[in-house]
Design a protein around this motif. Structure first.
Motif, PDB file in Angstrom:
ATOM      1  N   THR A  34     -18.687 -31.340 -18.157  1.00 45.42           N
ATOM      2  CA  THR A  34     -17.512 -30.698 -18.885  1.00 45.42           C
ATOM      3  C   THR A  34     -17.521 -31.316 -20.011  1.00 45.42           C
ATOM      4  OG1 THR A  34     -16.433 -29.982 -16.560  1.00 45.42           O
ATOM      5  CG2 THR A  34     -15.126 -30.133 -18.669  1.00 45.42           C
ATOM      6  N   VAL A  35     -17.006 -30.690 -21.217  1.00 45.78           N
ATOM      7  CA  VAL A  35     -16.725 -31.176 -22.647  1.00 45.78           C
ATOM      8  C   VAL A  35     -15.194 -30.462 -22.540  1.00 45.78           C
ATOM      9  CG1 VAL A  35     -16.960 -30.609 -24.926  1.00 45.78           C
ATOM     10  CG2 VAL A  35     -18.850 -31.328 -23.629  1.00 45.78           C
ATOM     11  N   THR A  36     -14.288 -31.564 -23.053  1.00 50.52           N
ATOM     12  CA  THR A  36     -13.072 -31.081 -22.933  1.00 50.52           C
ATOM     13  C   THR A  36     -12.763 -31.278 -24.844  1.00 50.52           C
ATOM     14  OG1 THR A  36     -12.237 -31.761 -21.018  1.00 50.52           O
ATOM     15  CG2 THR A  36     -10.600 -31.441 -22.588  1.00 50.52           C
ATOM     16  N   THR A  37     -12.155 -30.369 -25.713  1.00 47.76           N
ATOM     17  CA  THR A  37     -11.821 -30.785 -26.803  1.00 47.76           C
ATOM     18  C   THR A  37     -10.372 -31.603 -27.157  1.00 47.76           C
ATOM     19  OG1 THR A  37     -10.532 -28.685 -27.050  1.00 47.76           O
ATOM     20  CG2 THR A  37     -12.833 -28.650 -27.595  1.00 47.76           C
ATOM     21  N   LYS A  38     -10.563 -32.741 -27.610  1.00 43.24           N
ATOM     22  CA  LYS A  38      -9.457 -33.622 -27.664  1.00 43.24           C
ATOM     23  C   LYS A  38      -8.878 -33.296 -29.058  1.00 43.24           C
ATOM     24  CE  LYS A  38      -8.559 -36.008 -25.166  1.00 43.24           C
ATOM     25  NZ  LYS A  38      -7.888 -35.908 -24.002  1.00 43.24           N
ATOM     26  N   THR A  39      -9.439 -32.867 -30.021  1.00 44.47           N
ATOM     27  CA  THR A  39      -8.884 -32.282 -31.284  1.00 44.47           C
ATOM     28  C   THR A  39      -9.714 -31.050 -31.674  1.00 44.47           C
ATOM     29  OG1 THR A  39     -10.553 -33.175 -32.739  1.00 44.47           O
ATOM     30  CG2 THR A  39      -8.816 -34.714 -32.364  1.00 44.47           C
ATOM     31  N   PRO A  40      -8.812 -30.301 -32.519  1.00 45.52           N
ATOM     32  CA  PRO A  40      -9.469 -28.855 -33.036  1.00 45.52           C
ATOM     33  C   PRO A  40     -10.873 -29.037 -33.142  1.00 45.52           C
ATOM     34  CG  PRO A  40      -7.359 -29.024 -33.947  1.00 45.52           C
ATOM     35  CD  PRO A  40      -7.796 -30.584 -33.254  1.00 45.52           C
ATOM     36  N   VAL A  85     -18.389 -20.225 -27.698  1.00 47.35           N
ATOM     37  CA  VAL A  85     -19.329 -20.684 -27.229  1.00 47.35           C
ATOM     38  C   VAL A  85     -20.113 -21.938 -27.838  1.00 47.35           C
ATOM     39  CG1 VAL A  85     -21.843 -20.340 -26.426  1.00 47.35           C
ATOM     40  CG2 VAL A  85     -20.232 -18.302 -26.136  1.00 47.35           C
ATOM     41  N   ILE A  86     -20.248 -23.050 -27.135  1.00 46.69           N
ATOM     42  CA  ILE A  86     -20.616 -24.249 -27.877  1.00 46.69           C
ATOM     43  C   ILE A  86     -22.282 -23.954 -27.798  1.00 46.69           C
ATOM     44  CG2 ILE A  86     -21.097 -26.594 -27.932  1.00 46.69           C
ATOM     45  CD1 ILE A  86     -18.196 -26.795 -26.864  1.00 46.69           C
ATOM     46  N   ARG A 344     -14.505 -22.816 -19.325  1.00 49.40           N
ATOM     47  CA  ARG A 344     -14.371 -22.951 -17.759  1.00 49.40           C
ATOM     48  C   ARG A 344     -13.122 -22.035 -17.435  1.00 49.40           C
ATOM     49  NH1 ARG A 344     -16.632 -27.598 -15.317  1.00 49.40           N
ATOM     50  NH2 ARG A 344     -15.032 -27.215 -13.748  1.00 49.40           N
ATOM     51  N   GLU A 345     -12.021 -21.715 -18.056  1.00 45.99           N
ATOM     52  CA  GLU A 345     -10.939 -21.015 -17.761  1.00 45.99           C
ATOM     53  C   GLU A 345     -10.900 -19.689 -18.456  1.00 45.99           C
ATOM     54  OE1 GLU A 345      -6.047 -21.660 -17.329  1.00 45.99           O
ATOM     55  OE2 GLU A 345      -7.171 -23.067 -18.272  1.00 45.99           O
ATOM     56  N   ILE A 436      -9.295 -27.305 -24.730  1.00 41.20           N
ATOM     57  CA  ILE A 436     -10.042 -26.263 -23.912  1.00 41.20           C
ATOM     58  C   ILE A 436     -11.201 -27.078 -23.420  1.00 41.20           C
ATOM     59  CG2 ILE A 436     -11.383 -24.188 -24.638  1.00 41.20           C
ATOM     60  CD1 ILE A 436      -8.489 -23.727 -24.637  1.00 41.20           C
ATOM     61  N   GLU A 437     -11.848 -26.748 -22.283  1.00 40.58           N
ATOM     62  CA  GLU A 437     -12.937 -27.076 -21.439  1.00 40.58           C
ATOM     63  C   GLU A 437     -13.952 -26.001 -21.527  1.00 40.58           C
ATOM     64  OE1 GLU A 437     -11.557 -27.704 -17.622  1.00 40.58           O
ATOM     65  OE2 GLU A 437     -10.362 -29.799 -18.049  1.00 40.58           O
ATOM     66  N   PHE A 438     -15.320 -26.721 -21.848  1.00 38.67           N
ATOM     67  CA  PHE A 438     -16.478 -25.986 -21.703  1.00 38.67           C
ATOM     68  C   PHE A 438     -17.435 -26.925 -20.707  1.00 38.67           C
ATOM     69  CE2 PHE A 438     -14.561 -25.196 -25.966  1.00 38.67           C
ATOM     70  CZ  PHE A 438     -14.936 -23.923 -26.410  1.00 38.67           C
TER      71      PHE A 438
END
Length: 627
Positions: A34-40, A85-86, A344-345, A436-438
């Protein structure tokens, strides 16, 4: 902290590059993470560079975030959103850079053929490139004269005279003004030379003449077409690439370039005006003006040494990620594949995004000419470049030493710029918001346990408070992400009663996989942990490209000012040359207790070559002598 923190710093190279591992065990499977954005986060959907209405501004580009939607180029998407999408290629590039660093590998993505260009106060001398009757090229010393002749265009729009046009005249003292001349041999003249457009531009209605001093004793005989093009064309291109180049100067640069290329194609004896500078017997610089830029004698591949992309014996990163060489020779396939990453969500599409869109300030390209940041300061040096340095005003010809691998600091607080006017130099973008989680998958095939554990550690580094940088606008704080591994599944093939069976072994605990246990580099650990730390830089410290004190806390404008003031002179008089230059501040080391830089509070020097208001045809020039 004494001031601001530069957005990037460098992790040093180890003493030598590592070799590919020799482990023979084989593992195949998938890592789910999982990748979570910590900044935009911003990754462009490049199917349209006019996604929003701001693109009505001429040449201003705007981009939606990447998605599987193919954008139409004849419409805008101001109020239309798509599921972000990443791309797998984006996360692959980030993981590879980290893997290269932590395994003492090469730098797989490197513009090895680039030659850095640096502005200095070295004064170039007038000269002529002489093409002999048998086609050999040599450099002749020349005297410079002014000539009273209007420049401009003919009625058909073409230039009246080109660089290199032969003029006949009566010689006077060098630097003097020639009023009487001819373009034919007819007449009683005792001298001849080549026209060159005056460095101060056509506004002064002048040309210059470069006339050879002594053709029997060339300054340099070892010239060739390739050497001239390598040493001169990149200098011209560096001026053409400046975002604020005026249309008048752009035309002049292009004209000089075209005239030079035409001269190099012609046959028979001929001459072409140029300026040159020599350091000892080792280095020759060519330029189209007396005060100009120096192109390094060394390209990036040479400067990177053994850490340039592998050619024969491969490093751990090339062995795992594969490589492609010039002309597709001696290529190696990758043992890993990164899938695209999906949210993810499930949310209302608009909720994934920070806002409709925002216009970012122009960030430009990496400025390798800022040697105060990109190169190590040689011991005792007051001034240094990619080719030489001065210590106690004494010259040492020595290749510059790269600081290492470039990484960006993480911002705890991101202050997005507001009310930036869209122009052709900046761009408008739509960003995914923080939090946001990917989810994604990394497929691996026939790798060793060591390589598998190393990949798991990188993709699980968020559990140690470390972050990676992804996407664009990193200097502004965008793209900080935290990674965590959810599951690792290995696929084993066995034969039971003559039948092939696939066995899936799952693991969901990775506590025993540590930096040390996977065999990562001891050399870079402290530096990596510090610059990858999500909270290393205090929230109240500004992370910005260098600013003057008057710009503190404001949108950076005229970023050259700090670098102008960072260059001082060890002499008190009007003499401005290489040996009198001094770089005051160099980029701190990552592990320095105070790794910030001071805001300059000095006014920009009026006679500085970057702020004298005298923009020449072939570069901004200092007040004083012209050539």
């Amino acid at each position: 902290m004494r001031g601001f923190v530069n957005p990037y710093n460098f992790i040093r190279f180890p003493k030598e590059k590592a070799k590919a591992y020799e482990d023979t065990d084989i593992h195949t499977g998938v890592i789910e993470y999982t990748v979570t954005t910590k900044t935009p986060l911003f990754i462009p959907n490049s199917s349209s560079d006019h996604a929003f209405k701001e693109s009505e501004v001429k040449d201003h580009k705007s981009y939606d975030f990447f998605s599987y939607t193919e954008l139409e180029t004849d419409r805008t998407y101001d109020n239309e959103y798509h599921v972000p999408v990443i791309p797998g290629s984006e996360i692959r590039g980030v993981v590879r850079q980290v893997y290269e660093t932590l395994t003492d590998s090469c730098m797989g993505i490197l513009n090895v053929d680039a030659y850095p260009v640096k502005r200095t106060m070295g004064q170039f001398k007038p000269a002529l490139i002489h093409r002999t009757i048998n086609g050999k090229l040599e450099l002749l010393n020349a005297d410079s004269y002014r000539i009273e002749m209007a420049c401009g265009e003919k009625e058909d729009g073409s230039e009246r005279y080109s660089n290199g046009t032969i003029v006949y005249f009566n010689r006077i003292r060098p630097g003097g003004l020639i009023k009487y001349y001819s373009f034919s041999k007819d007449g009683d003249f005792n001298g001849s030379g080549c026209l060159i457009k005056w460095g101060m531009g056509c506004r002064k209605k002048r040309y210059h003449i470069f006339a050879g001093k002594n053709a029997q004793s060339p300054e340099e005989r070892s010239l060739s077409k390739d050497v001239i093009e390598r040493k001169l064309l990149p200098v011209i291109e560096s001026y053409l690439s400046q975002p604020n180049v005026s249309s008048l100067n752009e035309k002049a640069y292009q004209e000089y370039k075209q005239d030079l290329q035409l001269f190099l194609k012609e046959k028979g004896e001929g001459y072409f005006p140029v300026c040159y500078s020599k350091l000892g017997n080792e280095i020759l610089y060519l330029a189209p003006a007396v005060f100009s830029k120096e192109i390094s004698d060394h390209n990036i591949e040479t400067l990177a040494g053994s850490f340039s992309p592998c050619k024969e014996e491969v490093c751990p990163a090339c062995d795992l990620f594969g490589y492609v060489r010039k002309n597709n020779e001696n290529c190696k396939g990758s043992k890993v594949r990164f899938s695209d990453m999906y949210v993810r969500e499930k949310l209302d599409v608009k909720e994934y995004y920070l806002n409709s869109r925002i216009t970012l300030q122009n960030l430009g390209e990496p400025k390798l000419g800022n040697v105060d940041f990109y190169l190590k300061r040689p011991a005792g040096a007051q001034f240094w470049t990619y080719d030489y340095y001065y210590a106690d005003q004494k010259l040492s010809v020595y290749p510059g030493e790269l600081r290492g691998r470039k990484f960006y600091w993480h911002h705890q607080k991101v202050n997005l710029p507001k009310n930036i006017v869209p122009v052709n130099l900046n761009k408008t973008v739509r960003m995914v918001k923080e939090g946001i989680e990917f989810s994604g998958k990394l497929y691996f095939e026939s790798i060793s346990q060591k390589q598998l554990d190393q990949l798991i550690w990188i993709l699980n580094s968020g559990t140690e408070g470390l972050g990676l940088k992804l996407g664009g606008a990193k200097p502004l704080g965008m793209g900080s992400i935290m990674c965590s591994v959810d599951r690792v599944t290995e696929r084993r093939i066995t034969v039971d009663d003559g039948k092939i069976k696939y066995i899936l072994d799952e693991a969901d605990q990775f506590d025993d996989i540590t930096y040390e246990s996977v065999g990562f580099s001891n050399t870079v650990k402290k530096e990596f942990y510090k610059i990858a730390g999500l909270k290393t830089v205090p929230a109240d410290v500004e992370i910005t490209y260098p600013k003057e004190n008057e710009q503190k806390g404001k949108l950076l404008d005229e970023g050259y000012k700090w670098f102008t003031n960072n260059l001082t002179f060890v002499t008190d008089g009007m003499v401005r040359n290489r040996e009198s230059m001094k770089i005051s501040e160099a980029l701190p080391q990552i592990l320095d207790q105070d790794f910030s830089l001071p805001y300059n509070d000095k006014p920009v020097k009026k006679n500085s070559y970057k702020n004298n208001g005298r923009n020449g045809k072939y570069g901004t020039r200092p007040a004083g002598r012209i050539g």
